[in-house]
Scaffold this motif. Structure first.
Motif, PDB file in Angstrom:
ATOM      1  N   THR A 168       9.781  20.475 -29.004  1.00 15.14           N
ATOM      2  CA  THR A 168       9.452  20.604 -27.580  1.00 15.14           C
ATOM      3  C   THR A 168      10.738  20.865 -26.786  1.00 15.14           C
ATOM      4  O   THR A 168      11.837  20.884 -27.351  1.00 15.14           O
ATOM      5  N   ASP A 169      10.587  21.055 -25.485  1.00 15.04           N
ATOM      6  CA  ASP A 169      11.723  21.470 -24.659  1.00 15.04           C
ATOM      7  C   ASP A 169      12.886  20.479 -24.735  1.00 15.04           C
ATOM      8  O   ASP A 169      12.686  19.266 -24.670  1.00 15.04           O
ATOM      9  N   ASN A 170      14.071  21.010 -24.859  1.00 17.88           N
ATOM     10  CA  ASN A 170      15.282  20.169 -24.940  1.00 17.88           C
ATOM     11  C   ASN A 170      16.486  21.011 -24.541  1.00 17.88           C
ATOM     12  O   ASN A 170      16.400  22.244 -24.483  1.00 17.88           O
ATOM     13  N   GLY A 226      16.059  30.089 -26.185  1.00 17.86           N
ATOM     14  CA  GLY A 226      16.381  28.691 -26.479  1.00 17.86           C
ATOM     15  C   GLY A 226      15.518  28.187 -27.622  1.00 17.86           C
ATOM     16  O   GLY A 226      16.027  27.673 -28.624  1.00 17.86           O
ATOM     17  N   HIS A 227      14.194  28.354 -27.503  1.00 17.20           N
ATOM     18  CA  HIS A 227      13.297  27.897 -28.584  1.00 17.20           C
ATOM     19  C   HIS A 227      13.682  28.552 -29.909  1.00 17.20           C
ATOM     20  O   HIS A 227      13.677  27.915 -30.956  1.00 17.20           O
ATOM     21  N   LEU A 228      14.003  29.824 -29.842  1.00 15.17           N
ATOM     22  CA  LEU A 228      14.364  30.560 -31.066  1.00 15.17           C
ATOM     23  C   LEU A 228      15.558  29.906 -31.777  1.00 15.17           C
ATOM     24  O   LEU A 228      15.659  29.908 -33.000  1.00 15.17           O
ATOM     25  N   ASN A 247      17.401  32.565 -21.432  1.00 16.77           N
ATOM     26  CA  ASN A 247      15.954  32.744 -21.511  1.00 16.77           C
ATOM     27  C   ASN A 247      15.400  31.573 -22.335  1.00 16.77           C
ATOM     28  O   ASN A 247      15.839  31.333 -23.458  1.00 16.77           O
ATOM     29  N   HIS A 248      14.441  30.852 -21.753  1.00 15.79           N
ATOM     30  CA  HIS A 248      13.884  29.671 -22.418  1.00 15.79           C
ATOM     31  C   HIS A 248      13.364  30.002 -23.827  1.00 15.79           C
ATOM     32  O   HIS A 248      13.489  29.188 -24.749  1.00 15.79           O
ATOM     33  N   LEU A 249      12.828  31.205 -23.990  1.00 13.93           N
ATOM     34  CA  LEU A 249      12.296  31.595 -25.305  1.00 13.93           C
ATOM     35  C   LEU A 249      13.417  31.773 -26.312  1.00 13.93           C
ATOM     36  O   LEU A 249      13.277  31.428 -27.492  1.00 13.93           O
ATOM     37  N   VAL A 292       5.773  29.063 -30.757  1.00 16.40           N
ATOM     38  CA  VAL A 292       4.424  28.570 -30.395  1.00 16.40           C
ATOM     39  C   VAL A 292       4.577  27.381 -29.457  1.00 16.40           C
ATOM     40  O   VAL A 292       4.822  26.261 -29.884  1.00 16.40           O
ATOM     41  N   SER A 293       4.408  27.653 -28.171  1.00 15.83           N
ATOM     42  CA  SER A 293       4.603  26.574 -27.191  1.00 15.83           C
ATOM     43  C   SER A 293       3.393  26.493 -26.270  1.00 15.83           C
ATOM     44  O   SER A 293       2.344  27.071 -26.562  1.00 15.83           O
ATOM     45  N   GLY A 294       3.559  25.781 -25.161  1.00 15.18           N
ATOM     46  CA  GLY A 294       2.467  25.677 -24.198  1.00 15.18           C
ATOM     47  C   GLY A 294       2.263  26.988 -23.448  1.00 15.18           C
ATOM     48  O   GLY A 294       1.180  27.260 -22.946  1.00 15.18           O
TER      49      GLY A 294
HETATM   50 ZN    ZN Z   1       9.340  25.443 -24.142  1.00 14.72          ZN
END
Ligand code: ZN
Ligand code: KG4
Length: 331
Positions: free
Chosen positions: A298-300, A114-116, A110-112, A135-137
């Protein structure tokens, strides 16, 4: 254990290889910002096509840099959602094919989540329980991380995400996409109190956000200047807009920390690169703020590899078909 991370949820093609929990062996990112900025936003079909062009060469480059072959990998972790359908499909289908050819297990991330994990890459000392502000786009939410894999959504935005509000505000001001970095830069030389923009939901006792009213307040201000034929004070508007966004985010994290008694808060997603937000949170006295390095806001793909590795060790993702899911939400 070697994990290959693949991220293609929006307009960044990311590939990374990590060893064990968080040792980054290599990371590659191909940003499409320049391609999309001429259209004022991300064009989904174009993004998918670019991922298709970029992904395999990046995987190749990563293997070469680590001096390994695909068969030396122990796991492939790929973003399965949320995001743009076409972009996700390129990542997921490529990962599936590589997993079969190399006989390496595959896990969907899950991309979220990932951010976490992004702030954790460089923060060995940060352990659950803690709060996580994403807090993303596409998202603005506070999650209680009771443990890895055990997440409780405490509150989210009622309308626009903070990054989305930045991008829309930039459009109103005639600034290029993505708006966040532009507004952040111009705000540095503006007066943050020149305009008294309201701090959204300042006085509610709920962990929640709303940014669409703020964007409308900015639009009215700009219209006033245009109708009067006056020069638009872009830097002051950027600084005042940014003050309101940062205050809205800060007061709700303080509220969530008070409600839960958590003393550690991680912040991630594109807006966590914001200089005023980073400064404000770093010197607050209510909790310790853990921020990712700027390139991991940002996304990576490093964050996807780390989240996938952690989930795999928790026993998740075994014998599960990985499918792209653009509207995947709950962690
Ligand atoms: Zn993202
Ligand atoms: O996490 P991300 O790369 O993609 C999503 O998953 O959405 O976040 C991109 C968002 C964009 O809306 C961009 O304007 C915002 O993050 N952003 C910023 C800054 N850098 C990127 N917003 C405010 N200040 C920044 N410095």
């Amino acid at each position: 254990m070697l994990t290959l991370g693949i991220e293609t949820s929006c307009d960044d093609t990311g590939v990374a290889i990590i060893r064990d929990e968080r040792e980054v062996l290599c990371e590659f990112l191909s940003s499409q910002i320049k391609d999309h900025s001429k259209f004022g936003g991300v064009i989904p079909e174009f993004a998918a096509r670019k991922h298709l062009e970029n992904l395999l060469p990046l995987v190749d480059a990563a293997l070469r840099e680590c001096k390994i072959t695909g068969r030396d990998l122990d796991l492939i972790a790929v973003t399965r959602g949320p995001g743009l359908m076409g972009s996700l499909i390129v990542g997921v289908q490529t990962a599936k094919a590589l997993s079969q050819v190399w006989n390496v297990p595959l896990i969907g991330v899950n991309h979220l989540e990932g951010h976490l994990f992004a702030p954790l890459v460089d923060a060995e000392d940060l352990k659950p329980p803690f709060l996580s502000l994403i807090v993303s786009g596409g998202h603005t939410e506070i999650i209680d991380v009771e443990d890895f894999g055990k997440y409780k959504l405490l509150g989210e935005t009622r309308d626009d995400a903070a990054g989305e509000a930045y991008d829309k505000a930039a459009k109103i001001l005639g600034l290029p996409y993505p708006g966040g970095p532009e507004i952040d830069k111009l705000a540095k030389t503006g007066n943050s109190h020149a305009f008294d923009f309201p701090v959204p939901l300042k006085n509610t006792q709920k962990v929640e956000f709303s940014f669409s009213g703020l964007k409308t307040a900015l639009l009215w201000q700009v219209k006033k200047f245009q109708e009067a034929g006056e020069k638009i004070p872009v830097n002051d508007l950027c600084a005042s807009f940014q003050r309101a966004v940062v205050e809205a985010l800060t007061i709700k994290i303080i509220l969530a920390a008070r409600n839960t008694g958590r003393v550690n808060v991680s912040i991630s997603g594109g807006v966590s690169a914001n200089s005023t937000l980073r400064e404000t949170l770093s010197r607050n006295k209510h909790f310790k703020a853990w921020l990712p390095k700027l390139n991991r806001c940002t996304d990576n793909a490093v964050m996807i590899a780390m989240a996938g590795h952690n989930a795999w060790l928790r026993g998740e993702g075994r014998n599960q078909e990985v499918e792209a899911n653009p509207s995947l939400h709950e962690l």
